[in-house]
Structure formats: C-alpha cells, structure tokens
Scaffold this active site. Structure first.
Site, PDB file in Angstrom:
ATOM      1  N   THR A  13       0.832  -1.212   0.000  1.00 38.30           N
ATOM      2  CA  THR A  13       0.000   0.000   0.000  1.00 38.30           C
ATOM      3  C   THR A  13       0.866   1.262   0.000  1.00 38.30           C
ATOM      4  O   THR A  13       0.727   2.130  -0.873  1.00 38.30           O
ATOM      5  CB  THR A  13      -0.898   0.006   1.270  1.00 38.30           C
ATOM      6  OG1 THR A  13      -1.694  -1.180   1.252  1.00 38.30           O
ATOM      7  CG2 THR A  13      -1.800   1.229   1.302  1.00 38.30           C
ATOM      8  N   ILE A 136       0.034  13.255   8.926  1.00 35.82           N
ATOM      9  CA  ILE A 136       0.186  14.433   9.803  1.00 35.82           C
ATOM     10  C   ILE A 136       1.671  14.597  10.157  1.00 35.82           C
ATOM     11  O   ILE A 136       2.286  13.651  10.640  1.00 35.82           O
ATOM     12  CB  ILE A 136      -0.609  14.268  11.120  1.00 35.82           C
ATOM     13  CG1 ILE A 136      -2.082  13.963  10.843  1.00 35.82           C
ATOM     14  CG2 ILE A 136      -0.478  15.524  11.985  1.00 35.82           C
ATOM     15  CD1 ILE A 136      -2.897  13.690  12.117  1.00 35.82           C
ATOM     16  N   LYS A 205       2.901   3.932  18.404  1.00 31.17           N
ATOM     17  CA  LYS A 205       3.027   5.352  18.008  1.00 31.17           C
ATOM     18  C   LYS A 205       3.160   6.247  19.234  1.00 31.17           C
ATOM     19  O   LYS A 205       3.935   7.212  19.241  1.00 31.17           O
ATOM     20  CB  LYS A 205       1.802   5.751  17.184  1.00 31.17           C
ATOM     21  CG  LYS A 205       1.733   5.042  15.849  1.00 31.17           C
ATOM     22  CD  LYS A 205       0.354   5.182  15.228  1.00 31.17           C
ATOM     23  CE  LYS A 205       0.259   4.534  13.867  1.00 31.17           C
ATOM     24  NZ  LYS A 205      -1.119   4.360  13.404  1.00 31.17           N
ATOM     25  N   GLY A 309      -3.450   5.137   4.953  1.00 32.66           N
ATOM     26  CA  GLY A 309      -3.767   5.156   3.529  1.00 32.66           C
ATOM     27  C   GLY A 309      -2.509   5.415   2.716  1.00 32.66           C
ATOM     28  O   GLY A 309      -1.524   5.964   3.217  1.00 32.66           O
TER      29      GLY A 309
END
Ligand code: NDP
Ligand code: HSE
Length: 443
Positions: A13, A136, A205, A309
């Site tokens: 991806t 981000i 994260k 994504g």
C-alpha cells in the site's frame, strides 16, 4: 546536481503510494530537495507482483539484503513492515552507511533505541515521519516546532483503522466485523489487524511520540494497552446519551509528585475513552487522526489529517526523503537528534503503572432490578473515596428483571476503581462483570 539514489523495499500500500507521489510531483519535489530523488532499485518478496506496480524499467530484486547494501544506494526506504526482517535489513543498511526512511512504528517502538544508537555511531539519519499518524507531520511538530516547550501531555486518535470502525458503527450501524473488513480493503489496517483493534499499533506510536516529547527512551513494553474489540453498541449508545463519544486514545502525561500520593512519572496508556461530544477530538471521524499536544508555553495545539492510507502516508515518507536529501551532506553534529533530545541527555523518568493513573470513569453494571442495589453500589464507591458525577438507570428489558446502571465518576486513582469494582462484582445482585471505560475532559 546528480540525482540521489534511493532503494525501496516493500511495494504494498505505502510503497505503491510512494512511487505514485514521487512520479506525479517529481518537478515540485526536485525543486524543494535541490536535486532529483530517484528510486533506483526495488526489493520485493514477490518480484512478479512488484513488477506490475513499478513498471518495466526499474530493477526489482528478491534479495533485499543485496538491495539495501548496494554501494550505489544512498537512502533506503523500508516499507515491508514487521519486525524481524525489517530490523535485520535496516541495521544492515545503517552499517553500510545508508540513510534510512521508514514508516514502521512497530520496528521503532521495539528496537528504536538500538537502531538510533547504530545510526548515531555511523553518522546516518533514520527518518520516520510516516510511522506516526500517517500524513500528519506530528514528528516534525513535536521535535522541532514545539522545541521551546516543556510538554505537559499528548492525547491523540492515532489509529485510523479503529477510528474508522468506531465511526462506522456509530454513523451507519455497521457491525465491527464489516467495518474492519472495509478498513482492510482500503489499505488502512496492519498486516495483522489485531495490532489496530487491540491498541498495539497506537501504543507503538504513542511510545515514539512520548520519547520525543519527554526526552525518555522508547518504552513500548511499559505502555498500558487496551483496544476496542470489547466495546459494545450499548456502551457507544449510553455514552451518546450522556453527551460523550468513545474514541481510542493514546494518552501520555507528565505527572509531578502530587497530593494524592503519586510519585513523579509519565503516564503512557492507550484505551477507549469517553470524550465530551463538544470537543474537537470527539468529532474526528473515519480514518482521520488528530493529536492534541499541550506545551507549557504554547498551550494546547491540535494536529489533524489522514492517519492511514497509501498517499497520505507517502506524503510523510516523501517529506523525510526531501529532508534527508537536503541534510545528508551536513555534519551529523548539526542535524536534529532522532528523538529531539541529545542521546546522552535522555531522562530516566519512570513510566507510571496504570494503577497510578488518575482519571474519571464510566462504569456500566448489569444488576438485578431490586430495591437497595443502587444504594449498595454508591456505598462501595463512597467507601473507596470515589465521587459520582452522573447516574443513568435503564428500564429492565421486557420480560427480564435485569437492568443496566451507568455511572460517571469524578477523577480518581485507577487502583481505587479496581478495588471498588472487585467489591461490586461480589454483590449478589451483580449479574455481570463491570464495564469500565476511562473518561477524559481534554480541556
Ligand atoms: P503492505 O502489506 O501493503 O505492504 C508490505 C509489502 O512488503 C508487501 O508487498 C509485502 O509482500 C512486502 N513484505 C512484507 N514482509 C516482507 C518481508 N519479510 N520480506 C520482503 N517483503 C515483505 O503494508 P503497508 O504498505 O500498508 O505498510 C508498510 C509499512 O508502513 C508498515 O510498517 C506499516 O505499519 C506502515 N504504515 C502503513 C500505513 C498504511 O496506511 N497502510 C500507514 C502508516 C504506516 P507481500 O505482498 O508478498 O506480503
Ligand atoms: N494501521 C494503521 C492505522 C496504519 O490504521 O492507523 C497507519 O499507521
């Protein structure tokens, strides 16, 4: 100037998104970087599959070690995911003097301390903007934009898949399983989606962000981690009735020794959380992520964008490629340290166990619909020093004598709630385990 030579390993991806963004925005990216950034070699497990993605002109090789140690390569982009092979390949690339760009938060949360130390010794950069919150630029914000601040706390929606599932369940009534399948189809989920729905990916994260924000080593193994797989549609509905939304939050907070007897330390926790519906974070939907960072000088700041994504993540990976291209000739001493603080000045502030966390709670109890039950429960909470902010009691479902009682407590220590829950569950009128969801105001 001669183009900088990049090797890409992993053509799934994000690897696919990277090739598309680099090709589509090549002219702008070159103008920003000061020279062309060229993917010169690709490493893939399935060469035929990768060939379809990269086209006929690029060399594709199944020997990833040969790719990452190729003397002509200056930057290795690791997008295979996982920990074992990724660690071996990244350390080999560093040992061969390559800079590394990765979006692999599992790798960094588990082995970042070792990888950054190796990179420091070899004088190379390891850039990882894509590893946290997709597109981000939160690493850059924490490491550079907020560098004047003593960070007080971070609270973030940092897993796109679980936020997508919660939004779909609430907005469209989708089942958990169908929402997860859709997130997988869209390329948001990890290869093993347990990482997403059990809060592990968010804890990876959060460990990375906390290291940068508080100047501590990466300590994923000390994070408290609870996912969304046990949430019920009833809890989502009751939270709404009380004016809240449930989100999977990663929270890290600096605690100074306090009047309730807690030692100094850092909270590091991922769990479903009730947030007042009017807060911005409560309205972050779908795959979007948002991270609130409170600094002592700047106050609260909010960073919002697509958290997963192909192209949003590629946006962050390309930003790293441009950074490394700009800086790779600079003296290593003059580069921003990987984790914002100089490696020899990391602090040993401890991570607090979850029992020492102070927050408010949503408690749901299924009890026999008999006189005195509510009084028993409120007495147990009072004995534990827990004060109640709101109570909701539902009518028993038709034909049953069982009712749901929902309570919101004021702020208290987790260990007090643990003790109270043990006593409540031992009441003869208690018909099930108590559901506990933490509540944060985030004001
Ligand atoms: P994918 O599964 O889509 O792609 C990974 C690719 O690497 C696949 O082509 C896979 O091959 C290959 N691969 C996996 N393991 C190995 C191995 N041991 N040796 C060789 N090749 C291997 O993953 P993503 O692109 O989604 O994710 C890549 C990385 O980016 C992960 O670390 C992930 O956590 C991170 N990330 C992903 C985001 C996203 O939105 N998807 C966002 C932010 C970060 P095969 O097809 O044969 O399995
Ligand atoms: N699986 C991750 C998520 C990818 O859903 O947030 C982005 O890190």
């Amino acid at each position: 100037m001669k183009p900088i030579q990049v090797a890409l390993i992993g053509t799934g991806t994000v690897g696919g998104g990277l090739l598309r963004v680099l090709s589509r925005n090549r002219e702008e990216i070159t103008r920003r970087a000061g020279r062309d950034i060229v993917v010169a070699r690709v490493g893939a497990r399935d060469v035929a599959k990768a060939r379809k993605l990269v086209g006929p002109d690029l060399p594709v090789d199944a020997d990833l070690m040969a790719v990452v140690t190729d003397p002509a390569i200056e930057i290795v982009v690791e997008l295979i995911g996982g920990v074992v092979d990724a660690k071996r390949l990244v350390l080999a690339a560093i040992a061969a003097g390559k800079h590394v760009v990765t979006a692999n938060k599992a790798l960094l949360a588990l082995h970042g301390n070792e990888i950054f130390a190796a990179a420091q010794d070899r004088g190379v950069m390891v850039a990882f903007e894509g590893a946290v919150a997709g597109g981000i630029p939160i690493i850059k914000a924490l490491r550079e934009g907020l560098t004047a601040n003593r960070v007080e706390w971070i609270a973030g929606i940092i897993n796109g898949t679980s936020n997508f599932i919660l939004s779909s369940m609430r907005d469209t009534g989708a089942s958990f399983a169908s929402a997860l399948a859709e997130a997988q189809r869209l390329g948001y989920a990890e290869a093993d989606p347990t990482f997403d729905i059990e809060g592990i990916d968010a804890a990876h994260k959060l460990s990375i962000m906390s290291a940068i924000a508080f100047g501590i080593p990466m300590q994923f193994e000390r994070a408290y981690t609870e996912g969304i797989s046990q949430l019920t549609a009833d809890d989502i509905r009751y939270a709404e009735e009380l004016g809240y939304r449930i989100k999977l939050l990663g929270i890290s907070r600096r605690v100074e020794s306090s009047e309730d007897g807690r030692a100094s330390g850092i909270e590091l926790r991922v769990h479903p959380t009730l947030i007042p519906a009017k807060r911005l974070l409560a309205n972050v939907e779908g795959v979007m992520n948002a991270v609130l960072v409170k600094g002592d000088a700047v106050g609260p700041t909010l960073y919002y964008g697509a958290g997963a994504g192909a192209e949003p993540t590629a946006s962050a990976v390309v930003a790293d490629l441009v950074d490394v291209t700009r800086l790779h000739t600079a003296d290593p001493e003059h580069r921003v340290p990987h984790l914002a603080f100089q490696p020899d000045s990391l602090s040993n502030t401890p991570i607090l166990p979850i029992a020492e966390v102070r927050t408010a709670y949503y408690l749901r109890l299924r009890v026999a619909d008999k006189p005195g039950v509510l009084a028993d429960i409120t007495r147990i909470l009072a004995d534990a020093g827990i004060s109640i902010g709101a109570v909701l009691q539902k009518e028993p479902a038709e034909g049953t004598h069982a009712t749901d009682i929902i309570m919101l407590t004021h702020g208290t220590l987790e260990k007090r709630v643990d003790a109270a829950i043990d006593r409540i569950e031992s009441l003869a009128s208690a018909l099930s385990k108590v559901t506990r969801i933490r509540v944060e105001d985030l004001a």
